[in-house]
Design a protein around this motif. Structure first.
Motif, PDB file in Angstrom:
ATOM      1  N   LYS A  98       6.915 -46.772   5.924  1.00 30.66           N
ATOM      2  CA  LYS A  98       7.854 -45.658   5.882  1.00 30.66           C
ATOM      3  C   LYS A  98       8.775 -45.424   7.050  1.00 30.66           C
ATOM      4  CE  LYS A  98       4.194 -43.196   3.329  1.00 30.66           C
ATOM      5  NZ  LYS A  98       3.051 -42.811   3.668  1.00 30.66           N
ATOM      6  N   SER A 107      -0.359 -43.140  -2.691  1.00 29.30           N
ATOM      7  CA  SER A 107       0.864 -42.883  -2.047  1.00 29.30           C
ATOM      8  C   SER A 107       1.750 -41.684  -2.472  1.00 29.30           C
ATOM      9  CB  SER A 107       1.672 -44.038  -2.417  1.00 29.30           C
ATOM     10  OG  SER A 107       2.838 -43.903  -1.722  1.00 29.30           O
ATOM     11  N   LYS A 149       8.950 -60.621  -8.191  1.00 27.35           N
ATOM     12  CA  LYS A 149       9.442 -59.888  -9.319  1.00 27.35           C
ATOM     13  C   LYS A 149       8.138 -59.171 -10.263  1.00 27.35           C
ATOM     14  CE  LYS A 149      14.067 -61.537  -9.387  1.00 27.35           C
ATOM     15  NZ  LYS A 149      15.075 -62.432 -10.331  1.00 27.35           N
ATOM     16  N   HIS A 154       3.983 -55.743  -1.914  1.00 23.78           N
ATOM     17  CA  HIS A 154       3.586 -54.593  -1.436  1.00 23.78           C
ATOM     18  C   HIS A 154       2.133 -54.392  -2.331  1.00 23.78           C
ATOM     19  CE1 HIS A 154       3.177 -50.276  -1.092  1.00 23.78           C
ATOM     20  NE2 HIS A 154       3.793 -50.456  -0.041  1.00 23.78           N
ATOM     21  N   GLU A 205       4.772 -41.623  -2.361  1.00 29.49           N
ATOM     22  CA  GLU A 205       6.165 -42.168  -2.246  1.00 29.49           C
ATOM     23  C   GLU A 205       6.220 -42.851  -3.982  1.00 29.49           C
ATOM     24  OE1 GLU A 205       8.141 -43.506   0.757  1.00 29.49           O
ATOM     25  OE2 GLU A 205       6.946 -42.231   1.837  1.00 29.49           O
ATOM     26  N   GLU A 206       7.576 -42.485  -4.336  1.00 31.45           N
ATOM     27  CA  GLU A 206       7.860 -43.295  -5.662  1.00 31.45           C
ATOM     28  C   GLU A 206       8.345 -44.562  -5.530  1.00 31.45           C
ATOM     29  OE1 GLU A 206       7.834 -41.709  -8.833  1.00 31.45           O
ATOM     30  OE2 GLU A 206       6.927 -39.995  -7.784  1.00 31.45           O
ATOM     31  N   GLY A 207       8.905 -45.016  -4.661  1.00 32.56           N
ATOM     32  CA  GLY A 207       9.454 -46.476  -4.533  1.00 32.56           C
ATOM     33  C   GLY A 207       8.835 -46.985  -3.512  1.00 32.56           C
ATOM     34  N   TYR A 208       8.577 -48.499  -3.351  1.00 33.85           N
ATOM     35  CA  TYR A 208       7.741 -49.352  -2.527  1.00 33.85           C
ATOM     36  C   TYR A 208       8.810 -50.115  -1.737  1.00 33.85           C
ATOM     37  CZ  TYR A 208       3.811 -47.261  -5.017  1.00 33.85           C
ATOM     38  OH  TYR A 208       2.903 -46.390  -5.520  1.00 33.85           O
ATOM     39  N   LYS A 209       8.636 -50.238  -0.455  1.00 29.40           N
ATOM     40  CA  LYS A 209       9.491 -51.037   0.424  1.00 29.40           C
ATOM     41  C   LYS A 209       8.602 -52.361   0.618  1.00 29.40           C
ATOM     42  CE  LYS A 209      11.267 -51.158   4.905  1.00 29.40           C
ATOM     43  NZ  LYS A 209      11.510 -50.658   6.333  1.00 29.40           N
TER      44      LYS A 209
END
Length: 191
Positions: free
Chosen positions: A91, A123, A152, A172, A125-129
């Motif tokens: 994050k 998590s 992908k 991730h 969080e919605e999106g992952y880095k």
């Protein structure tokens, strides 16, 4: 001293011992100078990828940042012994992490692998880095379910499942659903 301050102090001490300026370190690791300063000051809990980049630039194993001392002989871990927790985050402004790392090789000198038990919390969080770094990772699910985004593709793993992949591909991992998970992870990063 908490773990993130200890981690930052260790990175700073190694950088200074090697007579590398913070600007040179950040430039060679392809990281922002402000980010490296925050890591060294214990203001930022980094993810594994920046730590691996910093370790490579300074010519040390990532475990060097986490170890207090090194022994030549084997390292033994007992299930009832308290293990030190290290938290990494992906994050931008982390207060804490979804991952608690318990190193299983603390104090082992000259190791080439980094084995961890990792507690993975759901998590918020919605999106992952996604991140990438040199090396390889082996993940074995001990409890719960996780999801691994690898390039992908997305892989769902349950208790007893494992995955082994090249870390240079963006990836991730996170818990799947609302329950926490526990994994055994072995990372190999060339020095």
């Amino acid at each position: 001293m908490d773990n993130k301050n200890k981690l930052g102090s260790k990175i700073k001490a190694i950088r200074e011992t090697r007579k590398i300026s913070i600007e040179d370190l950040a430039d060679k690791a392809n990281l922002p100078v402000e980010g490296v300063k925050k890591i060294e000051n214990g203001e930022l809990v980094p993810s594994l990828t920046p730590l691996i980049k910093l370790a490579r630039v300074m010519g040390v194993r990532i475990g060097t940042f986490l170890d207090d001392q090194e022994d030549i002989g084997p390292v033994l871990n007992r299930k009832d012994e308290k293990k030190s927790i290290t938290r990494f985050s992906d994050k931008d402004t982390p207060a804490n992490s979804d991952l608690d790392f318990y190193s299983l090789a603390v104090n082992k000198a000259d190791r080439h692998m980094e084995p961890f038990l990792i507690d993975i919390y759901p998590s918020s969080e919605e999106g992952y880095k996604l991140s990438s770094h040199e090396g390889e990772e082996f993940i074995y699910v001990l409890k719960g379910e996780i999801e691994v985004i690898y390039g992908k593709d997305v892989y769902a793993l349950a208790e007893g499942d494992s995955i082994y992949y090249d870390s240079v591909v963006k990836h991730h991992l996170h818990s799947k659903g609302e329950a926490a998970a526990k994994i055994l992870a072995v990372l190999y990063t060339p020095v």
